[in-house]
Write a protein that holds these residues in place. Structure first.
Motif, PDB file in Angstrom:
ATOM      1  N   ASN A 177      20.812  13.683  80.598  1.00 48.89           N
ATOM      2  CA  ASN A 177      21.710  14.512  79.787  1.00 48.89           C
ATOM      3  C   ASN A 177      20.946  15.031  78.576  1.00 48.89           C
ATOM      4  N   VAL A 178      20.789  16.349  78.475  1.00 50.81           N
ATOM      5  CA  VAL A 178      19.987  16.959  77.415  1.00 50.81           C
ATOM      6  C   VAL A 178      20.569  16.714  76.025  1.00 50.81           C
ATOM      7  N   VAL A 179      21.838  16.358  75.948  1.00 48.73           N
ATOM      8  CA  VAL A 179      22.483  16.117  74.653  1.00 48.73           C
ATOM      9  C   VAL A 179      21.899  14.880  73.952  1.00 48.73           C
ATOM     10  N   VAL A 180      21.546  13.862  74.727  1.00 53.78           N
ATOM     11  CA  VAL A 180      21.109  12.582  74.149  1.00 53.78           C
ATOM     12  C   VAL A 180      19.895  12.721  73.229  1.00 53.78           C
ATOM     13  N   PRO A 181      18.770  13.299  73.701  1.00 56.75           N
ATOM     14  CA  PRO A 181      17.617  13.405  72.789  1.00 56.75           C
ATOM     15  C   PRO A 181      17.889  14.267  71.556  1.00 56.75           C
ATOM     16  N   TYR A 182      18.707  15.302  71.714  1.00 57.96           N
ATOM     17  CA  TYR A 182      18.989  16.167  70.570  1.00 57.96           C
ATOM     18  C   TYR A 182      19.914  15.491  69.564  1.00 57.96           C
ATOM     19  N   ALA A 183      20.856  14.691  70.042  1.00 63.02           N
ATOM     20  CA  ALA A 183      21.745  13.965  69.125  1.00 63.02           C
ATOM     21  C   ALA A 183      20.953  12.955  68.297  1.00 63.02           C
ATOM     22  N   ILE A 184      20.057  12.234  68.953  1.00 63.65           N
ATOM     23  CA  ILE A 184      19.213  11.256  68.243  1.00 63.65           C
ATOM     24  C   ILE A 184      18.323  11.974  67.236  1.00 63.65           C
ATOM     25  N   LEU A 185      17.717  13.075  67.678  1.00 62.69           N
ATOM     26  CA  LEU A 185      16.834  13.855  66.803  1.00 62.69           C
ATOM     27  C   LEU A 185      17.587  14.376  65.582  1.00 62.69           C
ATOM     28  N   GLY A 186      18.818  14.842  65.790  1.00 61.02           N
ATOM     29  CA  GLY A 186      19.619  15.379  64.695  1.00 61.02           C
ATOM     30  C   GLY A 186      19.892  14.351  63.608  1.00 61.02           C
ATOM     31  N   VAL A 187      20.228  13.135  64.010  1.00 60.22           N
ATOM     32  CA  VAL A 187      20.501  12.060  63.040  1.00 60.22           C
ATOM     33  C   VAL A 187      19.231  11.726  62.254  1.00 60.22           C
ATOM     34  N   ILE A 188      18.105  11.604  62.957  1.00 55.39           N
ATOM     35  CA  ILE A 188      16.830  11.268  62.298  1.00 55.39           C
ATOM     36  C   ILE A 188      16.439  12.345  61.290  1.00 55.39           C
ATOM     37  N   VAL A 189      16.576  13.596  61.689  1.00 51.17           N
ATOM     38  CA  VAL A 189      16.178  14.719  60.829  1.00 51.17           C
ATOM     39  C   VAL A 189      17.034  14.766  59.560  1.00 51.17           C
ATOM     40  N   LEU A 190      18.330  14.550  59.689  1.00 54.38           N
ATOM     41  CA  LEU A 190      19.201  14.579  58.512  1.00 54.38           C
ATOM     42  C   LEU A 190      18.900  13.412  57.566  1.00 54.38           C
ATOM     43  N   CYS A 191      18.493  12.274  58.108  1.00 54.17           N
ATOM     44  CA  CYS A 191      18.090  11.145  57.256  1.00 54.17           C
ATOM     45  C   CYS A 191      16.814  11.492  56.482  1.00 54.17           C
ATOM     46  N   ILE A 192      15.896  12.179  57.135  1.00 48.62           N
ATOM     47  CA  ILE A 192      14.653  12.593  56.468  1.00 48.62           C
ATOM     48  C   ILE A 192      14.958  13.660  55.407  1.00 48.62           C
ATOM     49  N   ALA A 193      15.945  14.520  55.676  1.00 50.16           N
ATOM     50  CA  ALA A 193      16.366  15.515  54.680  1.00 50.16           C
ATOM     51  C   ALA A 193      16.868  14.816  53.418  1.00 50.16           C
ATOM     52  N   LEU A 194      17.631  13.731  53.610  1.00 50.14           N
ATOM     53  CA  LEU A 194      18.130  12.955  52.473  1.00 50.14           C
ATOM     54  C   LEU A 194      16.968  12.362  51.681  1.00 50.14           C
ATOM     55  N   LEU A 195      15.946  11.869  52.399  1.00 49.28           N
ATOM     56  CA  LEU A 195      14.767  11.308  51.742  1.00 49.28           C
ATOM     57  C   LEU A 195      14.069  12.362  50.880  1.00 49.28           C
ATOM     58  N   PHE A 196      13.851  13.550  51.432  1.00 49.41           N
ATOM     59  CA  PHE A 196      13.162  14.606  50.704  1.00 49.41           C
ATOM     60  C   PHE A 196      13.989  15.124  49.527  1.00 49.41           C
ATOM     61  N   SER A 197      15.300  15.010  49.619  1.00 52.25           N
ATOM     62  CA  SER A 197      16.146  15.458  48.501  1.00 52.25           C
ATOM     63  C   SER A 197      16.052  14.523  47.312  1.00 52.25           C
ATOM     64  N   ARG A 198      15.561  13.289  47.547  1.00 54.64           N
ATOM     65  CA  ARG A 198      15.498  12.284  46.484  1.00 54.64           C
ATOM     66  C   ARG A 198      14.088  12.113  45.904  1.00 54.64           C
TER      67      ARG A 198
END
Length: 404
Positions: A177-198
């Protein structure tokens, strides 16, 4: 004669943490871009579409680069590199998570919409990170430093084709299911966005030149820099070649009846390992020899390797195809940094124009059309011509440098 780059550090103490954090981004977009190379074949199998139709994946994603490159440059000029990174990561993460509702619609075009948003986010990341890395240390080691960061881009490529490729090509009728890798990637990327914002990243300030004081738009001023314009063309040609070859790789080796889709995705991972090794090796070598000379050697190597594929000499063609990954590895960061030399305050605007070049990924459409209508080998004429353009740029830069 030994170059003084061998005795100079890639980056100073002040810039080590920013350098490490920014290099992390190279891994992320390498991962995101290489998923497309297995996604093509996956959708061909799952949705029963042609190579030409599946090329819409590349066209949609890289069209996002083309449309958003200049807005990204304007945004970064106004708000700085760090905010450009954070905004890009947010778009990237949003596009990845939208695969979840996109899958519910059950249409190919919903996925294309998500990929377009991801492409828009990636151009903000690349427009910020590529020139930023060149400034985190001595000018003498700028090209070598960018090649080192880009090596982690290659590592992201490998992880994408290995992990996602093996998951999607799991020997079942529909695949993963192509959704699985993209869902995991999306969560990781948003966490890294939070890191860079701080975190605090030092902003780069350029010396004001006479050109900066002159009236006129920065983008129009760039048209007076012939080296930059030739670099822009060479980078576009490189992107046509690199993205098209990656996207066509699985179709080519399976079309030649050498292996299955699953095995082909593993071989693509091996090819991208060569690519990563080429970047690490190139970064080390360019601390000892001029970047222009290295680019010329590698351009000759790529032209010869793709020429072997076009010669259609059986499985020896596969050696040429894999060998090309070693030679092309240093091209993007080297052309990019050579194109920015001496631009000063025009650097951010120039970088945004250079980041329009992934639109070259649409070259896969031409390869797909040739593959669907002719033999599977003929499409390699597209990257062959592209590498010839890179060769001409490298030759010109070497000649200019020698004249000085």
């Amino acid at each position: 004669m030994k170059n003084n780059k061998s005795t100079s550090s890639l980056t100073g103490k002040r810039y080590k943490i920013p350098f490490i954090l920014i290099t992390l981004l190279f891994f992320l977009w390498g991962f995101a871009r290489s998923i497309l190379d297995v996604l093509n074949k996956h959708f061909q199998n799952a949705l029963h579409i042609s190579i030409t139709q599946s090329s819409l994946i590349q066209i949609t994603t890289y069209f996002g680069y083309f449309l958003m490159a200049i807005p990204a440059g304007i945004f970064i000029n106004r708000y700085g590199y760090r905010r450009g990174v954070v905004f890009g990561l947010c778009l990237f993460g949003l596009g990845a998570l939208l695969f979840i509702p996109g899958a519910m619609t059950g249409t190919f075009y919903a996925f294309l919409g998500c990929l377009f948003i991801i492409g828009c986010g990636l151009v903000f990341l690349e427009t910020s990170a590529n020139p930023y890395v060149t400034e985190l240390g001595s000018k003498d080691t700028a090209t070598s430093r960018l090649n080192l960061s880009q090596s982690f881009n290659g590592l992201g490529n490998m992880f994408a084709t290995l992990c996602v490729g093996q998951y999607l090509f799991n020997n079942t009728e529909q695949g993963g299911n192509v959704v699985v890798p993209y869902a995991i990637l999306g969560v990781i990327v948003l966490c890294i966005a939070l890191l860079f914002s701080r975190v605090k990243l030092p902003e780069i300030h350029y010396k004001e030149t006479a050109e900066d004081k002159a009236e006129g738009n920065n983008y129009f001023k760039l048209f007076h820099h012939k080296i930059f314009l030739f670099g822009l063309l060479a980078l576009l040609a490189y992107e046509v070649a690199e993205i098209s070859i990656n996207s066509y790789f699985i179709n080519f080796v399976t079309g030649m009846h050498w292996m299955s889709d699953r095995t082909a995705s593993l071989l693509l991972t091996c090819a991208l390992a060569f690519f990563m090794i080429g970047r690490f090796l190139g970064s080390w070598i360019m601390r000892r020899i001029r970047a222009e000379k290295m680019l010329l050697i590698c351009a000759v190597g790529s032209v010869c390797c793709v020429g072997m594929v076009l010669a259609n000499v059986g499985e020896i063609s596969l050696i040429g195809l894999l060998g090309n990954y070693l030679f092309e590895a240093i091209m993007f960061p080297t052309i990019f940094s050579l194109s920015l030399v001496g631009l000063g305050n025009l650097t951010k605007s120039a970088s945004s124009l250079l980041m329009m070049t992934p639109i070259g990924g649409c070259g896969f459409l031409l390869m797909g059309m040739l593959a669907d209508r002719t033999h599977v080998v003929l499409p390699f004429v597209v990257p062959f011509i592209s590498f010839l353009i890179v060769l001409l740029f490298a030759y010109t830069r070497n000649k200019t440098n020698f004249a000085k």
